[in-house]
Scaffold this active site. Structure first.
Site, PDB file in Angstrom:
ATOM      1  N   ASP A 151      58.520  72.335  42.312  1.00 24.58           N
ATOM      2  CA  ASP A 151      58.305  71.900  43.686  1.00 24.58           C
ATOM      3  C   ASP A 151      59.204  72.701  44.613  1.00 24.58           C
ATOM      4  O   ASP A 151      60.211  73.266  44.206  1.00 24.58           O
ATOM      5  CB  ASP A 151      58.637  70.408  43.825  1.00 24.58           C
ATOM      6  CG  ASP A 151      57.540  69.536  43.234  1.00 24.58           C
ATOM      7  OD1 ASP A 151      56.402  70.030  43.105  1.00 24.58           O
ATOM      8  OD2 ASP A 151      57.828  68.371  42.898  1.00 24.58           O
ATOM      9  N   TYR A 180      65.311  69.498  32.621  1.00 26.34           N
ATOM     10  CA  TYR A 180      65.577  69.248  34.039  1.00 26.34           C
ATOM     11  C   TYR A 180      66.878  68.487  34.194  1.00 26.34           C
ATOM     12  O   TYR A 180      67.253  67.694  33.327  1.00 26.34           O
ATOM     13  CB  TYR A 180      64.480  68.359  34.642  1.00 26.34           C
ATOM     14  CG  TYR A 180      63.136  69.010  34.773  1.00 26.34           C
ATOM     15  CD1 TYR A 180      62.760  69.629  35.965  1.00 26.34           C
ATOM     16  CD2 TYR A 180      62.225  68.971  33.722  1.00 26.34           C
ATOM     17  CE1 TYR A 180      61.511  70.205  36.101  1.00 26.34           C
ATOM     18  CE2 TYR A 180      60.972  69.556  33.847  1.00 26.34           C
ATOM     19  CZ  TYR A 180      60.621  70.168  35.040  1.00 26.34           C
ATOM     20  OH  TYR A 180      59.389  70.731  35.168  1.00 26.34           O
ATOM     21  N   TYR A 203      55.191  65.832  35.483  1.00 26.12           N
ATOM     22  CA  TYR A 203      55.776  65.671  36.818  1.00 26.12           C
ATOM     23  C   TYR A 203      57.001  64.765  36.708  1.00 26.12           C
ATOM     24  O   TYR A 203      56.882  63.582  36.386  1.00 26.12           O
ATOM     25  CB  TYR A 203      54.757  65.064  37.780  1.00 26.12           C
ATOM     26  CG  TYR A 203      53.613  65.987  38.114  1.00 26.12           C
ATOM     27  CD1 TYR A 203      53.751  66.965  39.102  1.00 26.12           C
ATOM     28  CD2 TYR A 203      52.391  65.886  37.461  1.00 26.12           C
ATOM     29  CE1 TYR A 203      52.701  67.813  39.425  1.00 26.12           C
ATOM     30  CE2 TYR A 203      51.334  66.736  37.774  1.00 26.12           C
ATOM     31  CZ  TYR A 203      51.496  67.693  38.757  1.00 26.12           C
ATOM     32  OH  TYR A 203      50.450  68.526  39.078  1.00 26.12           O
TER      33      TYR A 203
END
Ligand SMILES: [Zn+2]
Ligand SMILES: [Zn+2]
Length: 400
Positions: free
Chosen positions: A228, A294, A362
């Site tokens: 993103d 992440y 996501y």
């Protein structure tokens, strides 16, 4: 049989040795020209009265004596670009193809080879020796299309593919050029006449110098997924392939370019591991979901019990994820299944999570649950609202 048919043809049409021999081209491996010459000589010796009719004085009915002009055709090749390998083809006028078809039907020439095949072969050989480049059947640098009857030549320069990995070091930078939603790139008051939603993108920052060095006409940026706009890409970087269209220069010093691009974009984007690749790598990096790690900051401070709960629950866990609300307007609405392999919490930071998972998951929605469109989620597990406030990719699996 061959002699009889040849005699019939030659009584009506003038053919050069190439074209005569080619009507029986698939019978033997000799060259068409040699075969044609043998047939003609035999016919002349057997039918002395025919000599004037079947001798070659006027232009060939089929090819207009093009085989005598092949040097001329090939000498017109003067590329103003760099290449090492080529493939050649020819464009034959329709009327010649029709004449050939007519002969084939009229005389039942089932062993006829087409003029296109012979010209491709003859011209290809000549080009190779004249320009000193290597002929290649596929993955050639350039396709040379000769128009032997128009002394015109088209060049189709094949793209250059360069693999690399990028790090994104600032937030607010899209991966690819993002056209203005209102004007679709034309330029309007909303976008300050730039035609873009954002001034810069990773694509543009990386590509500019490549286009300049290769004198390419255009480019495409193929990323192995994308983060993103507000997410950093750290660690070993995200794989990408840069496709440079119609490059006039192919021999570029990737190492030097890497250094220059990194210097130009210091603090914003960094690239590494540049190398030339084949076209197939584009599909490969677009279709493989590389596992990622992440680092997420959430808007709640987890207590010890919650930390344990998260770490115990998210071990090799399948996540069912419908396309998130925030992107469903531009992506197909479908349910994907991705795995979370591990989630680590931090001793020092109660709102920090390290998530190791499949690519294509996501993360913001894994945390918030996205109104139950993502199952299970961290919010659901804890039974309260949790939101991701900061997200970085800290590592992407090596294998591509
Ligand atoms: Zn001919
Ligand atoms: Zn606009």
């Amino acid at each position: 049989m061959i002699l009889k048919t040849s005699k019939e043809i030659l009584e009506e049409h003038i053919l050069c040795n190439h074209c005569l021999g080619r009507q029986f081209g698939k019978i033997s491996t000799s060259t068409n020209e040699r075969r044609g010459k043998i047939i003609r000589n035999l016919l002349i010796s057997l039918n002395p009265e025919l000599v004037s009719d079947i001798d070659l004085q006027n232009p060939c009915f089929l090819c207009d004596n093009i085989f005598e002009r092949t040097d001329e055709v090939v000498n017109n090749i003067s590329p103003d670009f760099e290449f090492a390998t080529f493939h050649a083809g020819t464009k034959i006028p329709d009327e010649i193809m029709k004449k050939e078809e007519m002969l084939k039907e009229k005389y039942c020439l089932q062993y006829q080879e087409s003029i296109k095949q012979e010209l491709n072969r003859e011209l290809g050989k000549k080009i190779g020796s004249i320009i000193g480049k290597e002929f290649k059947r596929e993955k050639e640098d350039v396709t040379i299309l000769l128009h032997p009857y128009e002394s015109k030549i088209d060049y189709f320069i094949n793209p250059l593919f360069i693999y690399g990995r990028y790090n994104k070091l600032v937030r607010g930078l899209p991966q690819t050029k993002w056209l203005c939603r209102r004007c679709k790139g034309k330029g309007c008051s909303k976008c300050g006449n730039t035609g873009k939603m954002y001034d810069e993108s990773i694509e543009e920052l990386i590509t500019e110098l490549f286009l300049k060095e290769t004198k390419g006409s255009d480019s495409s940026f193929h990323g192995a997924g994308r983060e993103d706009i507000d997410v950093l890409m750290l660690g070993n970087g995200r794989p990408f392939v840069l496709e440079i269209k119609s490059p006039k220069i192919r021999n570029i010093d990737l190492q030097r370019l890497e250094q220059e691009i990194n210097k130009m974009n210091e603090g914003k984007v960094k690239i590494s591991e540049l190398c030339f690749v084949e076209k197939e790598v584009v599909e490969k990096i677009k279709n493989t979901h590389l596992r990622k790690t992440y680092l997420a900051e959430i808007d709640v401070c987890l207590n010890e019990e919650e930390k344990n709960k998260i770490e115990e629950f998210f071990i090799d866990r399948d996540i069912y994820q419908e396309t998130p609300n925030r992107v469903v307007h531009r992506r197909a609405d479908k349910t994907r299944i991705r795995k979370v392999y591990k989630v680590l919490t931090s001793k020092e930071n109660c709102s920090s999570l390290e998530i190791y998972c499949d690519g294509g998951l996501y993360i913001k929605e894994l945390i918030s649950g996205d109104e139950a469109r993502t199952n299970p989620s961290i919010a659901e597990l804890l039974g309260k609202n949790v939101k991701c406030v900061l997200l970085n990719v800290i590592s992407i699996e090596e294998k591509v």
